[in-house]
Design an enzyme around this catalytic site. Structure first.
Site, PDB file in Angstrom:
ATOM      1  N   ASP A   8       0.836  -1.089   0.079  1.00 52.91           N
ATOM      2  CA  ASP A   8       0.010  -0.070  -0.136  1.00 52.91           C
ATOM      3  C   ASP A   8       1.012   1.169   0.089  1.00 52.91           C
ATOM      4  OD1 ASP A   8      -1.986  -1.897   0.034  1.00 52.91           O
ATOM      5  OD2 ASP A   8      -2.800  -1.139   2.163  1.00 52.91           O
ATOM      6  N   ASP A 129     -15.050  -2.666  -1.468  1.00 54.08           N
ATOM      7  CA  ASP A 129     -14.907  -2.711  -0.461  1.00 54.08           C
ATOM      8  C   ASP A 129     -16.088  -2.163   0.517  1.00 54.08           C
ATOM      9  OD1 ASP A 129     -12.083  -2.598  -1.486  1.00 54.08           O
ATOM     10  OD2 ASP A 129     -12.130  -0.296  -1.568  1.00 54.08           O
TER      11      ASP A 129
END
EC number: 5.3.1.16
Length: 243
Positions: A8, A129
């Site tokens: 990330d 998500d």
């Protein structure tokens, strides 16, 4: 069954967030390219990369870091975060990405996802998500009224390569994967599903090898790998033995 190590990216560095909060970022490696090579050397065969700044900005922000990762590893790389147009998709695929992950745009403009799948077959994944069972967008900063399965079904038959399903309530807190929701999604659609958010221990890896989980394409691991809670060699050996 693939175990995808996660990189990330925030401000050019390799970080992990807690519950998707950009203010709760732990830097694990200031050199994402070196981290990508380390994962390859450990035996991983794919890489999952997210441009966190890009997810909020709606465009690529950590492009230089992503390009450095692509140069550093031979492994196929999937990238999400800030990819919102056909031009974005084409640009990244031309640089050598294996596939792009479309999240916010899948909610805002599902027709674009379908068009992208036609134009770039096998190269487009959808990121779903969820928080409290509802789909979140804009780098998890905004909620929608869409249910997870409701959104996923919009892409049945479109040629989506995979759905990356993240339970935000578990992401980065090592609470374990939300197996009931993940497997329910995998049962509801024919698109391959990748589990994300909360993978915590070797027990989650073993759970991936159970008969009901074998329908999954794999799972993504971030903090548990960086913190040493999962030994890469042991995890990969468990998956290989079950193949």
């Amino acid at each position: 069954m693939i175990l995808f190590p996660a990189i990330d990216l925030k401000d050019g560095q390799c970080v992990r967030l807690k519950l998707g909060d950009m203010a709760e970022a732990t830097v694990y490696n200031p050199d994402p390219a070196a981290q990508a090579k380390a994962f390859e050397d450990q035996g991983f065969e794919w890489l999952h990369v997210v441009d966190l700044n890009g997810a909020f900005a709606g465009e690529s922000v950590n492009g230089a870091a992503v390009e450095a990762i692509l140069k550093a590893t031979k492994n196929p790389v999937q990238l999400g975060g800030g990819i919102r147009t056909l031009d974005h998709i084409e640009n990244w695929l031309s640089k050598g990405l294996a596939r792009v992950i479309l999240g916010t745009v899948a909610v805002r403009n599902p027709a674009l996802v379908i068009e992208a799948c036609e134009k770039f077959p096998g190269k487009v994944a959808v990121g779903i998500d969820a928080k409290g069972g509802k789909v979140a967008v804009e780098g998890w900063a905004a909620a929608s009224e869409l249910g997870v399965i409701e959104l996923a079904k919009k892409f049945e038959g479109a040629g989506v390569a995979a759905i990356i399903y993240t339970d935000i309530d578990r992401d980065g807190v090592l609470a374990g994967i939300n197996w009931p929701s993940t497997l329910a999604l995998a049962d509801a659609v024919s698109i391959p599903v990748i589990a994300s958010g909360g993978l915590a221990s070797i027990e989650d890896i073993r759970r991936m090898t159970m008969p009901d989980a074998k329908k999954l394409e794999g799972a993504i691991s971030g903090r548990a790998l960086y913190d040493g809670r999962i030994d890469p060699q042991e995890a990969l050996a468990v998956l290989r033995a079950a193949a």
